[in-house]
Design an enzyme around this catalytic site. Structure first.
Site, PDB file in Angstrom:
ATOM      1  N   GLY A 120      29.256  33.195  37.553  1.00 28.23           N
ATOM      2  CA  GLY A 120      30.080  33.251  38.764  1.00 28.23           C
ATOM      3  C   GLY A 120      31.269  34.177  38.572  1.00 28.23           C
ATOM      4  O   GLY A 120      31.536  34.646  37.466  1.00 28.23           O
TER       5      GLY A 120
ATOM      6  N   ARG B  15      36.632  36.376  37.199  1.00 32.29           N
ATOM      7  CA  ARG B  15      37.885  37.162  37.208  1.00 32.29           C
ATOM      8  C   ARG B  15      37.894  38.192  38.331  1.00 32.29           C
ATOM      9  O   ARG B  15      38.577  39.208  38.246  1.00 32.29           O
ATOM     10  CB  ARG B  15      38.062  37.859  35.886  1.00 32.29           C
ATOM     11  CG  ARG B  15      36.875  38.729  35.487  1.00 32.29           C
ATOM     12  CD  ARG B  15      37.324  39.742  34.543  1.00 32.29           C
ATOM     13  NE  ARG B  15      36.215  40.380  33.861  1.00 32.29           N
ATOM     14  CZ  ARG B  15      36.393  41.300  32.963  1.00 32.29           C
ATOM     15  NH1 ARG B  15      37.604  41.672  32.634  1.00 32.29           N
ATOM     16  NH2 ARG B  15      35.364  41.858  32.387  1.00 32.29           N
TER      17      ARG B  15
ATOM     18  N   GLY C 204      40.774  35.187  33.549  1.00 37.22           N
ATOM     19  CA  GLY C 204      40.660  35.743  34.896  1.00 37.22           C
ATOM     20  C   GLY C 204      41.203  37.150  35.054  1.00 37.22           C
ATOM     21  O   GLY C 204      41.283  37.675  36.167  1.00 37.22           O
TER      22      GLY C 204
ATOM     23  N   ARG D 147      36.970  47.195  43.784  1.00 33.65           N
ATOM     24  CA  ARG D 147      35.580  47.687  43.800  1.00 33.65           C
ATOM     25  C   ARG D 147      35.016  47.613  45.207  1.00 33.65           C
ATOM     26  O   ARG D 147      35.284  46.655  45.936  1.00 33.65           O
ATOM     27  CB  ARG D 147      34.745  46.818  42.848  1.00 33.65           C
ATOM     28  CG  ARG D 147      33.295  47.232  42.777  1.00 33.65           C
ATOM     29  CD  ARG D 147      32.623  46.687  41.535  1.00 33.65           C
ATOM     30  NE  ARG D 147      32.529  45.241  41.539  1.00 33.65           N
ATOM     31  CZ  ARG D 147      32.224  44.524  40.451  1.00 33.65           C
ATOM     32  NH1 ARG D 147      32.011  45.116  39.291  1.00 33.65           N
ATOM     33  NH2 ARG D 147      32.140  43.212  40.528  1.00 33.65           N
TER      34      ARG D 147
ATOM     35  N   ARG E  37      23.823  39.749  43.198  1.00 29.22           N
ATOM     36  CA  ARG E  37      23.233  40.072  41.886  1.00 29.22           C
ATOM     37  C   ARG E  37      21.924  39.306  41.747  1.00 29.22           C
ATOM     38  O   ARG E  37      21.725  38.287  42.427  1.00 29.22           O
ATOM     39  CB  ARG E  37      24.180  39.585  40.770  1.00 29.22           C
ATOM     40  CG  ARG E  37      25.600  40.083  40.897  1.00 29.22           C
ATOM     41  CD  ARG E  37      26.573  39.100  40.223  1.00 29.22           C
ATOM     42  NE  ARG E  37      27.952  39.460  40.503  1.00 29.22           N
ATOM     43  CZ  ARG E  37      28.744  40.132  39.666  1.00 29.22           C
ATOM     44  NH1 ARG E  37      28.311  40.454  38.468  1.00 29.22           N
ATOM     45  NH2 ARG E  37      29.971  40.455  40.006  1.00 29.22           N
TER      46      ARG E  37
ATOM     47  N   ASP F  66      22.945  39.062  35.543  1.00 30.61           N
ATOM     48  CA  ASP F  66      24.121  38.896  36.404  1.00 30.61           C
ATOM     49  C   ASP F  66      24.835  40.228  36.623  1.00 30.61           C
ATOM     50  O   ASP F  66      25.746  40.301  37.448  1.00 30.61           O
ATOM     51  CB  ASP F  66      25.092  37.860  35.824  1.00 30.61           C
ATOM     52  CG  ASP F  66      25.489  38.171  34.399  1.00 30.61           C
ATOM     53  OD1 ASP F  66      24.600  38.247  33.531  1.00 30.61           O
ATOM     54  OD2 ASP F  66      26.688  38.352  34.134  1.00 30.61           O
TER      55      ASP F  66
HETATM   56  P1  AMP Z   1      30.952  40.553  32.394  1.00 33.30           P
HETATM   57  O1  AMP Z   1      30.682  40.647  30.938  1.00 33.30           O
HETATM   58  O2  AMP Z   1      32.214  41.251  32.821  1.00 33.30           O
HETATM   59  O3  AMP Z   1      29.790  40.957  33.212  1.00 33.30           O
HETATM   60  O4  AMP Z   1      31.242  39.024  32.690  1.00 33.30           O
HETATM   61  C1  AMP Z   1      30.322  37.977  32.430  1.00 33.30           C
HETATM   62  C2  AMP Z   1      30.868  36.667  32.979  1.00 33.30           C
HETATM   63  O5  AMP Z   1      32.089  36.342  32.311  1.00 33.30           O
HETATM   64  C3  AMP Z   1      31.195  36.683  34.456  1.00 33.30           C
HETATM   65  O6  AMP Z   1      30.959  35.394  34.963  1.00 33.30           O
HETATM   66  C4  AMP Z   1      32.669  37.010  34.472  1.00 33.30           C
HETATM   67  O7  AMP Z   1      33.307  36.590  35.644  1.00 33.30           O
HETATM   68  C5  AMP Z   1      33.149  36.235  33.257  1.00 33.30           C
HETATM   69  N1  AMP Z   1      34.353  36.829  32.660  1.00 33.30           N
HETATM   70  C6  AMP Z   1      34.460  37.980  31.956  1.00 33.30           C
HETATM   71  N2  AMP Z   1      35.721  38.193  31.562  1.00 33.30           N
HETATM   72  C7  AMP Z   1      36.452  37.160  32.022  1.00 33.30           C
HETATM   73  C8  AMP Z   1      37.832  36.787  31.948  1.00 33.30           C
HETATM   74  N3  AMP Z   1      38.724  37.522  31.305  1.00 33.30           N
HETATM   75  N4  AMP Z   1      38.201  35.632  32.546  1.00 33.30           N
HETATM   76  C9  AMP Z   1      37.327  34.856  33.199  1.00 33.30           C
HETATM   77  N5  AMP Z   1      36.014  35.149  33.293  1.00 33.30           N
HETATM   78  C10 AMP Z   1      35.577  36.278  32.722  1.00 33.30           C
HETATM   79 MG    MG Z   2      29.324  40.917  34.996  1.00 31.53          MG
END
Ligand code: AMP
Ligand code: MG
Length: 487
Positions: free
Chosen positions: A90, A93, A126, A176, A183, A252
């Site tokens: 989900g 952030r 976040g 963005r 997704r 995702d």
């Molecule tokens: P990503 O690797 O950016 O595709 O993120 C994978 C998952 O981790 C997604 O659900 C993001 O929303 C969550 N996520 C990544 N970085 C953070 C963060 N700093 N704080 C909270 N959720 C994160």
């Molecule tokens: Mg992602």
């Protein structure tokens, strides 16, 4: 053109209700400053570039203000990460601020990445750091300039809000834009939690909003999958043709619209290397360059699995079977064009594979090879390019076969050939080390290098004589920078 306060919102996804997303307000950044904005992305919202210079724009993108018609939501999804199912992901952030309807009748999601914690943040804060926000901005806008399907980035905003990664850094946001933030993982979430009514509702939403033509088909859901397969195959073909390595092809991070999406530790190949792993955290090389095509197919199968409650399995299988042939057709077509070939011949695939094998062996700069091949008449260009290869006998044999192949093409002037080749072979490449230099300056509060790099890369095919230093080979230190997962 419009002003900031004149955007027209129509928040269709928010109206699907709390099963699909949760209302969350952005957590404002402190002392926000605009780092860089993209005029061509803003134009998608009917905004002229000067709107981005207004303090209100920075405040909106820092979460300090909200458009009055925005309805910020965190979307729920799950997904396969590095081959393993993660049941709860989900928007951890980022927030879908709303959907803007532009004057051409197109919908654009505004998604604020780095907007603070949500119910899906798990252990995360976040936030997004400045370096990763700049990297996503540059990738989005460069891929778009190359003509590769991608989500867009309107701007990056920096702040004084501290965040902790391996060291203390500062938080940033990225605005963005995408016609949809759906997704593959959205559909997996409702499939694996056995909420099949919600799954159907989401598919109906996707058909209505993004794939209306599929409604006409006998099997609309299978037709939707076919469309996703074809769009993904096209995007993958262009990634492979231009040496783009995504780095984290989890389901995702796969867009239902087949767009390049969610950029983390991506990289464009400097030297050609089929086994290149751009993500420092990818220990097994699951997402290495040569594996991207089978991985995309695997990801599409995961999406198809999630659609099995809604369509006959045979129809879904038939859609999946289109992936490789479609990929191959687009890839070959683009590689022919990169080589200056206009017609298709049966031996072309082998000719391309032989060239890539020679490049791999010699560590030849992938992007420059094609541009320089178009700079001069082919025979002369090949004589110069020969110096970069190590298997000279192999390269001579290839050159001779290539010149024979080229002689089958109908005649054209040298100027015509150059124009045609230069239109598909960029002079400027988004190299990791260029991004790194611009990020280092931005972290010191100097945004001019990011803005200049973005300006150069937004016209990648045009000669920009004053900026030739951006077109050079990378220095040795710049070739193997370690970039790791989400930050
Ligand atoms: P990503 O690797 O950016 O595709 O993120 C994978 C998952 O981790 C997604 O659900 C993001 O929303 C969550 N996520 C990544 N970085 C953070 C963060 N700093 N704080 C909270 N959720 C994160
Ligand atoms: Mg992602």
């Amino acid at each position: 053109m419009k002003t900031l306060d004149q955007l027209t919102f129509d928040n269709r996804f928010a109206r699907l209700g709390d099963t699909f997303s949760t209302a969350v307000l952005p957590d404002p950044l402190e002392q926000p400053r605009l780092v860089v904005a993209s005029a061509s992305a803003l134009a998608l919202l009917d905004l002229p570039p000067q709107e981005a210079e207004r303090p209100e724009f920075t405040a909106l993108c820092a979460g300090q203000q909200l458009w009055s018609s925005a309805e910020p939501r965190a979307m729920v999804y799950s997904g396969h990460q590095f081959g393993h199912y993660n049941p709860q992901l989900g928007d951890g952030r980022g927030l879908l601020l709303g959907e803007v309807l532009n004057s051409r009748g197109e919908y654009w999601d505004l998604h604020l990445k780095g907007a603070g914690s949500t119910p899906f943040s798990r252990m995360g804060d976040g936030r997004a750091v400045l370096r990763s926000s700049i990297r996503e901005f540059l990738a989005s806008e460069y891929l778009a300039a190359l003509g590769i399907p991608t989500t867009r980035a309107a701007c990056v905003v920096a702040s004084s809000t501290p965040v902790w990664r391996e060291r203390q850094e500062s938080a940033a946001t990225l605005l963005r834009l995408s016609p949809s933030h759906l997704r593959f993982g959205h559909f997996e979430f409702f499939y694996y939690t056995r909420q099949h009514d919600a799954l159907r509702q989401l598919v109906e939403h996707a058909l209505d909003c993004h794939f209306p033509a599929c409604r006409e088909a006998e099997q609309p859901v299978a037709a939707l999958l076919t469309e996703v397969v074809e769009r993904s195959a096209e995007t993958l073909a262009l990634w492979q043709a231009y040496g783009f390595c995504h780095g984290v092809m989890n389901t995702d991070n796969m867009s239902l619209l087949g767009l390049s999406f969610d950029f983390g530790p991506y990289g464009f190949l400097d030297d050609f290397d089929a086994g290149h792993i751009c993500n420092h955290s990818d220990d097994s090389g699951r997402y290495r360059f040569e594996n991207q095509v089978p991985i995309a197919h695997w990801n599409l199968s995961a999406l198809a699995q999630a659609l099995t409650p809604l369509a006959p399995v045979e129809a879904l299988r038939a859609a999946l079977a289109l992936f490789l042939p479609f990929y191959q057709a687009v890839y070959l077509d683009r590689m022919r064009r990169r080589l200056g070939l206009r017609q298709a011949e049966s031996g072309d695939e082998v000719l391309i594979q032989r060239l890539l094998a020679l490049m791999q062996q010699g560590g030849v700069d992938y992007s420059l090879f094609f541009r320089r091949l178009g700079d001069q008449p082919a025979a002369e260009a090949l004589r110069v390019l020969r110096e970069d290869f190590v298997d000279l006998a192999g390269f001579d044999a290839w050159s001779s076969d290539f010149l024979t192949r080229l002689s089958h093409e109908s005649p054209e002037s040298e100027a015509e050939r150059r124009t045609r080749m230069h239109a598909v072979n960029p002079r400027y490449l988004l190299r990791n080390y260029l991004a790194q230099q611009a990020i280092a300056a931005a972290e010191q509060g100097d945004y001019a290098p990011v803005r200049e790099l973005h300006a150069v890369l937004s016209r990648p095919f045009d000669e920009q004589p004053a900026l030739q230093h951006y077109a050079q080979r990378p220095p040795h230190w710049g070739k193997h920078l370690a970039i790791s997962c989400s930050s």
